[in-house]
Design an enzyme around this catalytic site. Structure first.
Site, PDB file in Angstrom:
ATOM      1  N   LYS A  18      21.280  27.100 108.441  1.00 41.92           N
ATOM      2  CA  LYS A  18      19.888  27.279 109.798  1.00 41.92           C
ATOM      3  C   LYS A  18      19.242  27.114 108.235  1.00 41.92           C
ATOM      4  CE  LYS A  18      18.744  31.345 109.217  1.00 41.92           C
ATOM      5  NZ  LYS A  18      17.324  31.816 108.488  1.00 41.92           N
ATOM      6  N   ASN A  19      19.354  27.584 107.390  1.00 39.82           N
ATOM      7  CA  ASN A  19      18.133  27.224 105.823  1.00 39.82           C
ATOM      8  C   ASN A  19      18.509  25.799 105.804  1.00 39.82           C
ATOM      9  OD1 ASN A  19      17.809  30.044 106.066  1.00 39.82           O
ATOM     10  ND2 ASN A  19      18.703  30.730 104.005  1.00 39.82           N
TER      11      ASN A  19
ATOM     12  N   ARG B 282       9.623  33.717 110.104  1.00 35.16           N
ATOM     13  CA  ARG B 282       8.896  33.583 109.048  1.00 35.16           C
ATOM     14  C   ARG B 282       9.054  32.568 108.576  1.00 35.16           C
ATOM     15  NH1 ARG B 282       8.169  33.072 103.555  1.00 35.16           N
ATOM     16  NH2 ARG B 282       6.641  34.128 103.252  1.00 35.16           N
TER      17      ARG B 282
ATOM     18  N   CYS C 278       8.056  40.828 106.479  1.00 38.06           N
ATOM     19  CA  CYS C 278       9.044  40.806 107.224  1.00 38.06           C
ATOM     20  C   CYS C 278      10.484  41.621 107.008  1.00 38.06           C
ATOM     21  CB  CYS C 278       9.279  38.861 106.719  1.00 38.06           C
ATOM     22  SG  CYS C 278      10.951  39.272 105.496  1.00 38.06           S
TER      23      CYS C 278
ATOM     24  N   ARG D 251       6.308  39.024 101.949  1.00 39.43           N
ATOM     25  CA  ARG D 251       6.727  37.214 101.488  1.00 39.43           C
ATOM     26  C   ARG D 251       5.478  36.857 101.474  1.00 39.43           C
ATOM     27  NH1 ARG D 251      12.524  36.637 104.407  1.00 39.43           N
ATOM     28  NH2 ARG D 251      12.660  34.401 103.165  1.00 39.43           N
ATOM     29  N   PRO D 252       4.953  36.811 100.281  1.00 37.95           N
ATOM     30  CA  PRO D 252       3.528  36.346 100.357  1.00 37.95           C
ATOM     31  C   PRO D 252       4.152  34.339 100.226  1.00 37.95           C
ATOM     32  CG  PRO D 252       4.482  37.212  97.984  1.00 37.95           C
ATOM     33  CD  PRO D 252       5.479  37.581  99.088  1.00 37.95           C
ATOM     34  N   ILE D 253       2.894  33.948 100.188  1.00 33.92           N
ATOM     35  CA  ILE D 253       2.973  32.125  99.658  1.00 33.92           C
ATOM     36  C   ILE D 253       2.059  31.945  99.423  1.00 33.92           C
ATOM     37  CG2 ILE D 253       4.249  31.944 102.574  1.00 33.92           C
ATOM     38  CD1 ILE D 253       1.023  31.317 103.677  1.00 33.92           C
ATOM     39  N   ASP D 254       1.319  32.685  98.416  1.00 35.20           N
ATOM     40  CA  ASP D 254       1.027  32.322  97.713  1.00 35.20           C
ATOM     41  C   ASP D 254       0.706  30.667  96.517  1.00 35.20           C
ATOM     42  OD1 ASP D 254       2.843  34.126  96.277  1.00 35.20           O
ATOM     43  OD2 ASP D 254       1.830  33.979  94.919  1.00 35.20           O
TER      44      ASP D 254
ATOM     45  N   ASP E  38      21.238  36.198  99.671  1.00 35.77           N
ATOM     46  CA  ASP E  38      21.583  36.536 101.510  1.00 35.77           C
ATOM     47  C   ASP E  38      22.514  37.097 101.938  1.00 35.77           C
ATOM     48  OD1 ASP E  38      19.576  35.845 102.170  1.00 35.77           O
ATOM     49  OD2 ASP E  38      19.414  33.709 102.980  1.00 35.77           O
TER      50      ASP E  38
ATOM     51  N   ILE F  87      15.983  39.549  93.236  1.00 36.45           N
ATOM     52  CA  ILE F  87      14.946  38.842  94.588  1.00 36.45           C
ATOM     53  C   ILE F  87      13.832  39.172  95.374  1.00 36.45           C
ATOM     54  CG2 ILE F  87      15.087  36.592  95.843  1.00 36.45           C
ATOM     55  CD1 ILE F  87      16.734  35.983  93.530  1.00 36.45           C
TER      56      ILE F  87
ATOM     57  N   ARG G  93      19.959  35.654 114.876  1.00 34.80           N
ATOM     58  CA  ARG G  93      18.927  34.306 114.153  1.00 34.80           C
ATOM     59  C   ARG G  93      19.518  33.377 113.563  1.00 34.80           C
ATOM     60  NH1 ARG G  93      15.623  36.792 110.525  1.00 34.80           N
ATOM     61  NH2 ARG G  93      15.161  34.459 109.694  1.00 34.80           N
TER      62      ARG G  93
END
Ligand code: UD1
Length: 418
Positions: free
Chosen positions: A22-23, A92, A116, A121-124, A306, A328, A398
């Protein structure tokens, strides 16, 4: 509401072929919109997140079809550069489309993916990198409005942390940019290498993937290609763990041995016998598993976050004390309440969880609140005595193709009901 009903206690035995990752499939689907022409992706897993990615591609003007694990994406100029809030919220990882849309159209509007189930879960790091590449970014009413008036140019970017998503987004934004982009402290996950491999087949110039510095030289155009999505190392870890925790025996075909090394060595420490040949892993687990002293999640090649919940569920009945450290994500112990309900002995302090092995687990009714936490509940249910009922299957779906069929084929007593 769908439920999984498990009557635990069966030893799992048999062989399975591992699904595609998936990833890896998600960023590659996003990358396909950068191309002119047709891309064909084989071994694409049939998962709700993949359908969400395909809906996003279609909404932008690509033409996609998906059946029998084959995705065909025809892309050219995009009709739109905005992803609706509804589609953004479906998963996400939709943020991974931002880099690709920017790379192609030089502008993009997406809504904030928000928090989430693993905590904030920042996206800075993603946005800081885009700014360095010449993108103006405004945030209004939950929307991120990005525009590179003078086009996107290469930049030297040093990430504070080797974020997988930020590394992928920068790669996607830079392959068609002017000049050279250098990503220092880039993530080294195998899925990044799969994305780079796909992009190179399309004509991109990328070096250094799999190491801590990736160098991308922008090209004028990319062309669609055919690509096999790599195997899913976390789904592989799940099936091996389930066999291990039930004292079973499993042959895992089409797997990715190198990418699973840190995980396999933990299963060996727990007393499993593992042998590998080509892309096949054979695992046998007989007597009671042994506790593992220290499992610390780290960026690749360290132990994957994970797989933390999955291996925790596997060690619940191990002899001795296993100690986990989650480095993490802030909020990745949400599966523990359900495991306690099933009779586990776990104490959490901050990022550390101490698992004292118990002799027995008991079936219970539990609800999955995130993907891998849900998989951990399934593993615990398979090795527990009696009946477990698991709800919250939208999380599990998912990431796992037909999880109940896979386990049933291995001899588990498991069914899905409405
Ligand atoms: C990806 C994986 C996910 C996996 C994770 C870590 C996909 C689709 N998802 O998620 O399954 O658990 O890698 O291996 O591939 N961070 C920031 N700012 C940022 C970006 C990240 O602070 O701009 C932090 C995150 O909050 C987290 C850490 O960095 O604490 C790692 O996140 P990241 O590697 O970015 O994970 P994802 O790409 O979201």
């Amino acid at each position: 509401m769908q439920k999984l009903i498990i009557n635990g206690g069966q030893r799992l035995r048999g062989e399975i072929e591992l699904q595609g990752a998936k990833n890896s499939a998600l960023p590659i689907l996003s990358a396909s919109l950068l191309c002119d022409g047709e891309s064909i992706l084989y071994n694409c897993p049939c998962l709700s997140d993949i359908y969400s990615a395909i809906r996003i591609l279609n909404s932008l003007g690509c033409r996609c079809s998906f059946s029998d694990n084959k995705a065909v994406i025809k892309s050219g100029n995009l009709e739109k550069f905005e992803i609706s809030e509804e589609l953004m919220c479906e998963m996400r990882s939709s943020i991974i489309f931002l880099g690709a849309i920017l790379g192609k159209s030089k502008e993009s509007i997406v809504s904030y993916p928000g928090g989430c189930e693993l905590g904030s879960r920042p996206i800075d790091m993603h946005l800081d990198a885009f700014r360095k590449m010449g993108v103006d970014i405004k945030e209004e009413y939950g929307k991120i409005i990005c525009k590179a008036r003078d086009g996107i140019h290469g930049a030297k970017i040093t990430l504070d942390f080797p974020s997988v998503g930020a590394t992928e987004n920068i790669m996607l934004a830079s392959v068609l940019a002017k000049g050279e982009t250098v990503i220092n402290n880039s993530a080294r996950e195998p899925e990044i290498c799969d994305l780079a491999e796909y992009l190179r087949k399309c004509g991109a110039k990328i070096k250094g993937d799999g190491e801590s510095r990736i160098i991308i030289k922008g090209v004028k155009k990319l062309y669609g290609c055919e690509h096999d999505i790599m195997p899913d190392r976390i789904a592989g870890a799940t099936y091996l763990s389930a066999a291990a925790s039930t004292g079973g025996e499993i042959i895992l075909k089409k797997s990715c041995i190198n990418a699973m090394e840190s995980f396999l060595s933990v299963l060996e420490d727990a007393g499993c016998s593992i042998s590998v040949a080509g892309d096949v892993i054979y695992l046998r687990s007989g007597a009671r598993l042994k506790a593992v002293k220290s499992i610390r999640t780290m960026p690749y090649p360290g132990f994957p976050t994970d797989a933390q919940a999955i291996i925790m569920a596997t060690l619940l009945k191990a002899n001795g004390t296993s100690i986990f450290e989650e480095n993490i994500f802030d909020c990745r112990y949400k599966h523990i309440d359900a495991l306690l309900k099933m009779g586990a002995d776990i104490k959490v302090r901050g990022k550390t969880a101490v698992v004292q092995g118990v002799k027995r687990l008991y079936g219970a009714s539990v609800e999955a609140t995130d993907l891998r936490g849900g998989a951990a509940m399934v593993i615990a249910g398979l090795s527990a005595e009696g009946k477990s009922t698991i709800t919250g299957l939208r999380h599990i779906d998912r990431g796992y193709e037909n999880i109940e069929n896979v386990f049933r084929n291995l001899g588990a007593d498991i069914k899905r009901t409405e």
